[in-house]
Design an enzyme around this catalytic site. Sequence first.
Site, short mmCIF file in Angstrom:
data_model
loop_
_atom_site.label_atom_id
_atom_site.label_comp_id
_atom_site.label_asym_id
_atom_site.label_seq_id
_atom_site.Cartn_x
_atom_site.Cartn_y
_atom_site.Cartn_z
N GLU A 18 0.85 -1.20 0.00
CA GLU A 18 0.00 0.00 0.00
C GLU A 18 0.88 1.24 0.00
OE1 GLU A 18 -2.49 1.56 -0.74
OE2 GLU A 18 -4.10 1.23 0.70
N ASP A 19 0.37 2.33 -0.57
CA ASP A 19 1.15 3.57 -0.56
C ASP A 19 1.11 4.22 0.82
OD1 ASP A 19 -1.57 4.17 -0.77
OD2 ASP A 19 -1.34 5.66 -2.35
N ASP A 65 -3.86 5.51 6.35
CA ASP A 65 -4.32 6.73 7.02
C ASP A 65 -5.24 6.31 8.17
OD1 ASP A 65 -5.02 9.39 7.46
OD2 ASP A 65 -6.35 9.54 5.75
N PHE A 108 -1.44 15.97 4.76
CA PHE A 108 -1.71 15.47 3.42
C PHE A 108 -0.43 15.49 2.58
CE2 PHE A 108 -3.21 15.50 -0.95
CZ PHE A 108 -4.07 14.44 -0.91
N ARG A 152 1.11 12.20 -9.08
CA ARG A 152 1.68 10.85 -8.89
C ARG A 152 3.07 10.73 -9.52
NH1 ARG A 152 -2.68 7.59 -7.11
NH2 ARG A 152 -4.69 8.04 -8.06
P1 IMP Z 1 -7.43 4.90 4.70
O1 IMP Z 1 -8.41 3.91 4.17
O2 IMP Z 1 -8.09 6.01 5.46
O3 IMP Z 1 -6.30 4.28 5.49
O4 IMP Z 1 -6.82 5.65 3.46
C1 IMP Z 1 -5.96 4.99 2.64
C2 IMP Z 1 -5.97 5.55 1.23
O5 IMP Z 1 -6.28 6.95 1.18
C3 IMP Z 1 -4.58 5.41 0.69
O6 IMP Z 1 -4.44 4.21 0.01
C4 IMP Z 1 -4.44 6.60 -0.22
O7 IMP Z 1 -4.86 6.25 -1.51
C5 IMP Z 1 -5.36 7.63 0.37
N1 IMP Z 1 -4.62 8.62 1.20
C6 IMP Z 1 -4.55 8.67 2.54
N2 IMP Z 1 -3.80 9.69 2.97
C7 IMP Z 1 -3.35 10.30 1.84
C8 IMP Z 1 -2.48 11.44 1.61
O8 IMP Z 1 -1.96 12.11 2.52
N3 IMP Z 1 -2.25 11.75 0.31
C9 IMP Z 1 -2.79 11.06 -0.74
N4 IMP Z 1 -3.60 10.00 -0.56
C10 IMP Z 1 -3.88 9.62 0.72
MG MG Z 2 -3.88 3.78 -1.85
#
Ligand code: IMP
Ligand code: MG
Length: 190
Positions: A108-109, A112, A161, A174
């Site tokens: 995963e990138d 959050d 962010f 990207r």
């Molecule tokens: P989560 O489900 O809240 O953990 O969010 C995960 C997804 O939200 C990641 O796979 C990203 O694609 C996107 N995301 C979360 N934080 C960021 C950020 O700071 N920048 C860009 N994309 C984010």
């Molecule tokens: Mg992602």
Amino acid sequence: MSLYLPDNVRVNHERFKLFITKEQIETRLQELGCQIDAEYAGKKPIFIGVLNGAFIFLADLMRYVSIPCEVDFFKLSSYGDEKVSSGKVTERKDLDAQIEGRHVIIVEDIVDTGLSMSYILNLMKHKNPASVKIVTLLHKPGAMRFDVTLDYIGFEIPTLFVLGYGLDYAQEGRNLAQIYVLDADGGNGE
Ligand code: IMP
Ligand code: MG
């Protein structure tokens, strides 16, 4: 043209400044690659990249791994075009590979809130893999709301962010070769 490495960048009318450099990323990927090599010696793991954000991280990380390995992709979408999570996850593309009995490493990138990861983990476990681990390039511990164990973390970052190196803001940014953070002092507009 060399790699795209500005110190500051404007994406969708907001200013971002350099946060994690190409050298820092490379050093960390090398360490993660060594760890994966050691922990999966004698096995043939399958990396499952979460599209779109993880495509660059996965491509680079794999090249620091020297044991036999495979790759497949899974597509999710949760953020929409905003800077805060929509709180909903939608599946856009399922796996092609059969992962029953396989050692799966989800790539995963960024994690959050952990919502996307807990959703993916749940889906993967139903496919009966031999093991599932998670590697994420970035983690925002302060934003975590779901109970998910992250096995390998590139960098822990504050709840800010970020974009670049595969991560987007409304689909842009990207292609930046490093990671950038929203510049609070940079102001909005042109
Ligand atoms: P989560 O489900 O809240 O953990 O969010 C995960 C997804 O939200 C990641 O796979 C990203 O694609 C996107 N995301 C979360 N934080 C960021 C950020 O700071 N920048 C860009 N994309 C984010
Ligand atoms: Mg992602």
